[in-house]
Design an enzyme around this catalytic site. Structure first.
Site, PDB file in Angstrom:
ATOM      1  N   ASP A 247       0.823  -1.219   0.000  1.00  0.00           N
ATOM      2  CA  ASP A 247       0.000   0.000   0.000  1.00  0.00           C
ATOM      3  C   ASP A 247       0.854   1.263   0.000  1.00  0.00           C
ATOM      4  OD1 ASP A 247      -1.999  -1.821   0.318  1.00  0.00           O
ATOM      5  OD2 ASP A 247      -2.863  -0.901   2.107  1.00  0.00           O
ATOM      6  N   ASP A 248       0.204   2.364  -0.325  1.00  0.00           N
ATOM      7  CA  ASP A 248       0.719   3.738  -0.149  1.00  0.00           C
ATOM      8  C   ASP A 248       1.785   4.153  -1.153  1.00  0.00           C
ATOM      9  OD1 ASP A 248      -0.947   3.659   2.013  1.00  0.00           O
ATOM     10  OD2 ASP A 248       0.626   3.686   3.533  1.00  0.00           O
ATOM     11  N   HIS A 297      -6.179   2.917  -3.935  1.00  0.00           N
ATOM     12  CA  HIS A 297      -6.057   3.173  -2.486  1.00  0.00           C
ATOM     13  C   HIS A 297      -6.377   4.642  -2.194  1.00  0.00           C
ATOM     14  CE1 HIS A 297      -4.933   2.225   1.561  1.00  0.00           C
ATOM     15  NE2 HIS A 297      -3.779   2.863   1.577  1.00  0.00           N
ATOM     16  N   HIS A 301      -5.149   9.601   0.244  1.00  0.00           N
ATOM     17  CA  HIS A 301      -5.101   8.912   1.538  1.00  0.00           C
ATOM     18  C   HIS A 301      -5.876   9.615   2.631  1.00  0.00           C
ATOM     19  CE1 HIS A 301      -3.609   6.015   4.491  1.00  0.00           C
ATOM     20  NE2 HIS A 301      -3.181   5.307   3.466  1.00  0.00           N
ATOM     21  N   HIS A 388       3.928  -2.244   2.814  1.00  0.00           N
ATOM     22  CA  HIS A 388       3.926  -0.888   2.256  1.00  0.00           C
ATOM     23  C   HIS A 388       5.206  -0.674   1.460  1.00  0.00           C
ATOM     24  CE1 HIS A 388       1.239  -0.871   5.706  1.00  0.00           C
ATOM     25  NE2 HIS A 388       0.549   0.058   5.059  1.00  0.00           N
TER      26      HIS A 388
HETATM   27 ZN    ZN Z   1      -2.596   3.263   3.299  1.00  0.00          ZN
END
Ligand code: ZN
Length: 429
Positions: A247-248, A297, A301, A388
């Site tokens: 993620d991210d 995603h 954020h 991540h």
């Molecule tokens: Zn995230």
């Protein structure tokens, strides 16, 4: 019963020979969560020291003061949230224009705070520019006239007429918040500057073609070539499978991570943040070419369960669009930020919602071995592992995780493949 299923995925890729971006640029990401606060920060690193230092200092100040105020503030109703989003225009070989959009929400406040900071930089002069560097007074008068009527037309009764009249005098000090790209000049007024607080942030778009001699910027056309790459792959659906997810990202570490995956003959799913896609479009294309999957995603954020339905939908669609525009690929999976989800999100999303079974806590634990151990000790068939791709240590951990899980008999699949395998097994069992 053993069945070998060949999954053939045809993806039509738009490999952009998009005009040369500043390929050394990066996006810095800070995502944090504890019992009182949520932090989601993304801002660009241009590699030009003067502007980078300025931005980093500003972000640090905002972050520290947020933590000081809210880290120990235990609200019974809601966590406090800090989100910093950005726009980054590499206008041409000389100009960079960046804005930070700062959002703070807490039950300590009457309503969320939202404000802009802007930075325009000349590479040739190594100088942070003010509007005065780009526009002469004669043109400023013309622009002022234009934005005056534009604001009245759009914001009408929101305007605090005394403040507004004062700000609409053609004085460069009145227009300190600005940005531009090849087509437009953007001017910003923060809450309360020219309007009543509840009206929020004001943005005025000034088309540059109306003011030909204002700023001389020549854009280069984009050059897009469509190619089609079929990817085929054999998965034994009777054997254990696992999906690695990151993620991210994308980030400056994603590229190396892709090499690690490829060297180990593995694939993963990347749940990316929309506002980072432009900078790392080459990385994303490479990920797709290597058989990895891209998921959504959100755009910046934000804590999605707190957004209006309209804003939530925008977070999703903007991300879908920027991924498609850069790669020709359309995600079908979505992972909610902070793993936080409610019925409204479920009702309003047309993508599969994907959470996880194994949390490596790689954003928190600094030890590579600890991350490896969390990823490999209790992992079961059909599990989804959360990591991540924003830190070096996760790349290092992945180098150890893949061989260890292979030893345990796992095959590596994307989230979509995992869902497909579930269906196939249900059918035959
Ligand atoms: Zn995230």
């Amino acid at each position: 019963m053993s069945k070998k299923i060949v999954l053939i995925l045809f993806s039509l890729l738009l490999i952009c020979g998009c005009h040369k971006k500043n390929n050394n640029s990066d996006i810095n990401t800070i995502i944090e969560e504890n019992k009182n606060i949520l932090v989601g920060i993304n801002y660009p690193i241009t590699t030009y020291k003067k502007i980078d230092t300025l931005i980093e200092n500003d972000v640090e100040k905002i972050y520290n003061s947020f933590k000081e105020k809210y880290e120990n503030f235990n609200s019974l109703t809601n966590k406090s949230e800090l989100n910093i989003d950005y726009t980054y225009n590499i206008v041409n070989d000389n100009f960079l224009a960046i804005t930070l959009n700062v959002f703070i929400d807490s039950s300590k406040l009457d309503k969320p705070t939202n404000y802009i900071k802007s930075y325009v930089y000349s590479i040739k002069d190594n100088k942070i520019l003010t509007l005065e560097d780009l526009v002469d007074l004669k043109n400023l008068k013309k622009i002022t006239k234009y934005i005056n009527s534009s604001i009245i037309r759009t914001y009408g009764e929101c305007i605090d007429i005394n403040k507004f009249n004062e700000k609409m005098k053609p004085d460069f000090n009145n227009f300190s918040l600005f940005s531009f790209d090849e087509d437009n000049l953007y001017l910003y007024f923060n809450e309360g500057e020219i309007s009543y607080e509840y009206c929020g942030l004001i943005e005025v778009i000034v088309p540059l073609n109306k003011f030909k001699s204002v700023i001389n910027i020549k854009g280069k056309p984009k050059d897009n070539t469509k190619i089609s790459i079929p990817v085929s792959k054999v998965i034994d659906t009777s054997k254990k499978v696992v999906a690695l997810t990151y993620d991210d990202g994308p980030s400056k570490y994603t590229n190396e991570l892709l090499d690690v995956l490829k060297d180990n003959d593995a694939v993963a799913t990347f749940f990316v943040i929309g506002n980072k896609v432009n900078i790392y479009s080459d990385t994303l294309v490479k990920a797709i070419n290597n058989g990895n999957e891209i998921g959504n995603h959100s755009y910046n954020h934000k804590w999605l369960t707190k957004l209006t339905t309209e804003d939530f939908k925008k977070q999703i669609s903007q991300t879908q669009d920027v991924i498609y525009d850069n790669t020709g690929y359309t995600p079908i999976n979505f992972r909610p930020t902070y793993g936080s989800i409610n019925s409204n999100i479920r009702k309003n999303i047309n993508l599969n919602v994907v959470l996880w079974n194994v949390d490596t806590m790689d954003w928190k634990y600094k030890s590579v071995d600890r991350i490896v151990s969390r990823a490999t000790k209790k992992t079961n068939d059909l599990d989804i592992i959360l990591m991540h791709d924003t830190r070096k240590r996760t790349v290092e951990a992945t180098k150890k995780i893949i061989p260890e899980l292979k030893k345990q008999g796992f095959q590596f699949v994307t989230v979509s493949e995992l869902q497909e395998i579930k269906k196939i097994r249900n059918k035959y069992e």
